[in-house]
Scaffold this motif. Sequence first.
Motif, PDB file in Angstrom:
ATOM      1  N   ASP A   1       0.834  -1.207   0.000  1.00 36.28           N
ATOM      2  CA  ASP A   1       0.000   0.000   0.000  1.00 36.28           C
ATOM      3  C   ASP A   1       0.867   1.255   0.000  1.00 36.28           C
ATOM      4  O   ASP A   1       0.588   2.230  -0.709  1.00 36.28           O
ATOM      5  CB  ASP A   1      -0.924   0.023   1.213  1.00 36.28           C
ATOM      6  N   LEU A   2       1.930   1.250   0.819  1.00 35.45           N
ATOM      7  CA  LEU A   2       2.804   2.420   0.922  1.00 35.45           C
ATOM      8  C   LEU A   2       3.464   2.736  -0.410  1.00 35.45           C
ATOM      9  O   LEU A   2       3.506   3.905  -0.831  1.00 35.45           O
ATOM     10  CB  LEU A   2       3.866   2.175   1.991  1.00 35.45           C
ATOM     11  N   ASN A   3       3.970   1.720  -1.094  1.00 34.80           N
ATOM     12  CA  ASN A   3       4.606   1.947  -2.394  1.00 34.80           C
ATOM     13  C   ASN A   3       3.603   2.516  -3.397  1.00 34.80           C
ATOM     14  O   ASN A   3       3.961   3.370  -4.222  1.00 34.80           O
ATOM     15  CB  ASN A   3       5.199   0.635  -2.930  1.00 34.80           C
ATOM     16  N   ALA A   4       2.348   2.064  -3.307  1.00 36.75           N
ATOM     17  CA  ALA A   4       1.317   2.587  -4.203  1.00 36.75           C
ATOM     18  C   ALA A   4       1.035   4.058  -3.889  1.00 36.75           C
ATOM     19  O   ALA A   4       0.929   4.896  -4.796  1.00 36.75           O
ATOM     20  CB  ALA A   4       0.032   1.763  -4.064  1.00 36.75           C
ATOM     21  N   LEU A   5       0.947   4.391  -2.612  1.00 38.77           N
ATOM     22  CA  LEU A   5       0.645   5.763  -2.212  1.00 38.77           C
ATOM     23  C   LEU A   5       1.784   6.724  -2.520  1.00 38.77           C
ATOM     24  O   LEU A   5       1.560   7.930  -2.729  1.00 38.77           O
ATOM     25  CB  LEU A   5       0.336   5.801  -0.713  1.00 38.77           C
ATOM     26  N   ARG A   6       3.002   6.230  -2.564  1.00 32.58           N
ATOM     27  CA  ARG A   6       4.146   7.088  -2.864  1.00 32.58           C
ATOM     28  C   ARG A   6       4.197   7.509  -4.327  1.00 32.58           C
ATOM     29  O   ARG A   6       4.874   8.482  -4.677  1.00 32.58           O
ATOM     30  CB  ARG A   6       5.444   6.373  -2.471  1.00 32.58           C
ATOM     31  N   GLU A   7       3.478   6.807  -5.181  1.00 32.75           N
ATOM     32  CA  GLU A   7       3.429   7.141  -6.611  1.00 32.75           C
ATOM     33  C   GLU A   7       2.378   8.225  -6.848  1.00 32.75           C
ATOM     34  O   GLU A   7       1.194   8.045  -6.534  1.00 32.75           O
ATOM     35  CB  GLU A   7       3.082   5.906  -7.431  1.00 32.75           C
ATOM     36  N   ALA A   8       2.793   9.361  -7.420  1.00 32.40           N
ATOM     37  CA  ALA A   8       1.874  10.478  -7.671  1.00 32.40           C
ATOM     38  C   ALA A   8       0.701  10.046  -8.553  1.00 32.40           C
ATOM     39  O   ALA A   8      -0.444  10.480  -8.337  1.00 32.40           O
ATOM     40  CB  ALA A   8       2.628  11.634  -8.333  1.00 32.40           C
ATOM     41  N   LYS A   9       0.964   9.195  -9.535  1.00 38.22           N
ATOM     42  CA  LYS A   9      -0.106   8.764 -10.442  1.00 38.22           C
ATOM     43  C   LYS A   9      -1.175   7.972  -9.699  1.00 38.22           C
ATOM     44  O   LYS A   9      -2.363   8.022 -10.062  1.00 38.22           O
ATOM     45  CB  LYS A   9       0.466   7.933 -11.590  1.00 38.22           C
ATOM     46  N   ASN A  10      -0.774   7.240  -8.680  1.00 39.53           N
ATOM     47  CA  ASN A  10      -1.741   6.456  -7.909  1.00 39.53           C
ATOM     48  C   ASN A  10      -2.586   7.355  -7.009  1.00 39.53           C
ATOM     49  O   ASN A  10      -3.781   7.112  -6.822  1.00 39.53           O
ATOM     50  CB  ASN A  10      -1.029   5.400  -7.068  1.00 39.53           C
ATOM     51  N   ARG A  11      -1.980   8.398  -6.455  1.00 46.99           N
ATOM     52  CA  ARG A  11      -2.764   9.345  -5.666  1.00 46.99           C
ATOM     53  C   ARG A  11      -3.763  10.077  -6.553  1.00 46.99           C
ATOM     54  O   ARG A  11      -4.902  10.338  -6.149  1.00 46.99           O
ATOM     55  CB  ARG A  11      -1.845  10.335  -4.946  1.00 46.99           C
ATOM     56  N   SER A  12      -3.347  10.365  -7.786  1.00 41.38           N
ATOM     57  CA  SER A  12      -4.268  10.987  -8.743  1.00 41.38           C
ATOM     58  C   SER A  12      -5.404  10.033  -9.091  1.00 41.38           C
ATOM     59  O   SER A  12      -6.560  10.457  -9.254  1.00 41.38           O
ATOM     60  CB  SER A  12      -3.515  11.394 -10.020  1.00 41.38           C
ATOM     61  N   ASP A  13      -5.076   8.757  -9.223  1.00 45.18           N
ATOM     62  CA  ASP A  13      -6.088   7.751  -9.522  1.00 45.18           C
ATOM     63  C   ASP A  13      -7.110   7.650  -8.391  1.00 45.18           C
ATOM     64  O   ASP A  13      -8.319   7.561  -8.624  1.00 45.18           O
ATOM     65  CB  ASP A  13      -5.420   6.397  -9.746  1.00 45.18           C
TER      66      ASP A  13
END
Length: 348
Positions: free
Chosen positions: A216-228
């Motif tokens: 989850d943390l690695n996903a949240l660290r990606e700007a594109k995932n926060r945009s998603d």
Amino acid sequence: MLAAQDLGLRTVVIDAGHGGKDSGAVSKDKKSYEKNFTLSIATQLAEKIREAYPDVKVVLTRSTDKFVELRDRAAIANKAGANLFISIHINSSAGTSANGYSVHILGQSSDKNRDLFAYNRDVVQRENAVIMLEDDYSTKYADFNSMDDESNIFVQLMQNAFLEQSLSFADIVSRHLKGGPIKADRGIWQNPFYVLWKTSMPSVLVELGFISNSTDLNALREAKNRSDLAERLFQAFAEYKTQYDKSVNVKSDAESEKQSPATETAAPKQEAPLYGTQIFASSRLLEESDAMFMGYKPEIVRAGSLYKYIIGVSESEQDAREKNKDIKAKYPSSFMVRIESGTTVRIK
């Protein structure tokens, strides 16, 4: 008579959890903070709503890294007269295996006999713990005890008017988050969060993954995932707004008067109009004895796939207005309507 533009979902408050001296949950390596993730997602969600719905007022409880007291977050929403409150958070646990998103509405935690009650209790205590960072917290929050039975009963009474709408939005949010960057669906929960307790409108708190879980943390660290994630919350908002606007019959006055009984069906056609207070609309047909009505006997008007629930009904508009004074204290978002020929029209 209220104009059509005065009805419907016109104001939304987006709450980026934590901020300033309250970092929220922190990653194991101390490099990532909940307060930064929530602000990123909240500000993007606000931008998306403003762009798509210029007629909707979007209020952020914070747009920078600043500390905002819990009671002030709710006060911002109440002062704005919001139709919807969305509080964005990131979860955490002592271990590293827990992962996924969850959506929370106000109410008591799950059955104490279930194993998940302990989990719910921990989440509630963590999110409410920010109270301890505030000056004079013992006085400010003297009436709130999330683990006390009497407080929980009061919580339910205060939020009865918004439970159906909050649950509806929670369900929509949960569906839209499915298949996104945070994979596991932990479900919808009822919890006594203070930030939801003091809001006088449909409200949800969303936990978008676990900062304590590496995936989850690695996903949240990606700007594109926060945009998603922001886009998925926006799509949920858009679906809910359409549903909400239909529930309050957003039409011009002329359209409302001409609407056919075949389209909006109620009790048998009456010769004289009735007056009352609409407390909420739901896709479910509730029993008259349902606790949501707090002892009132509702008049039920069907509008397409929705049921409008109206209480304090009288043939006298003046009598209905007198009853409305007490009803508003229990259902702050309710409003006066006229029932005529199987249709409802909102009145001042």
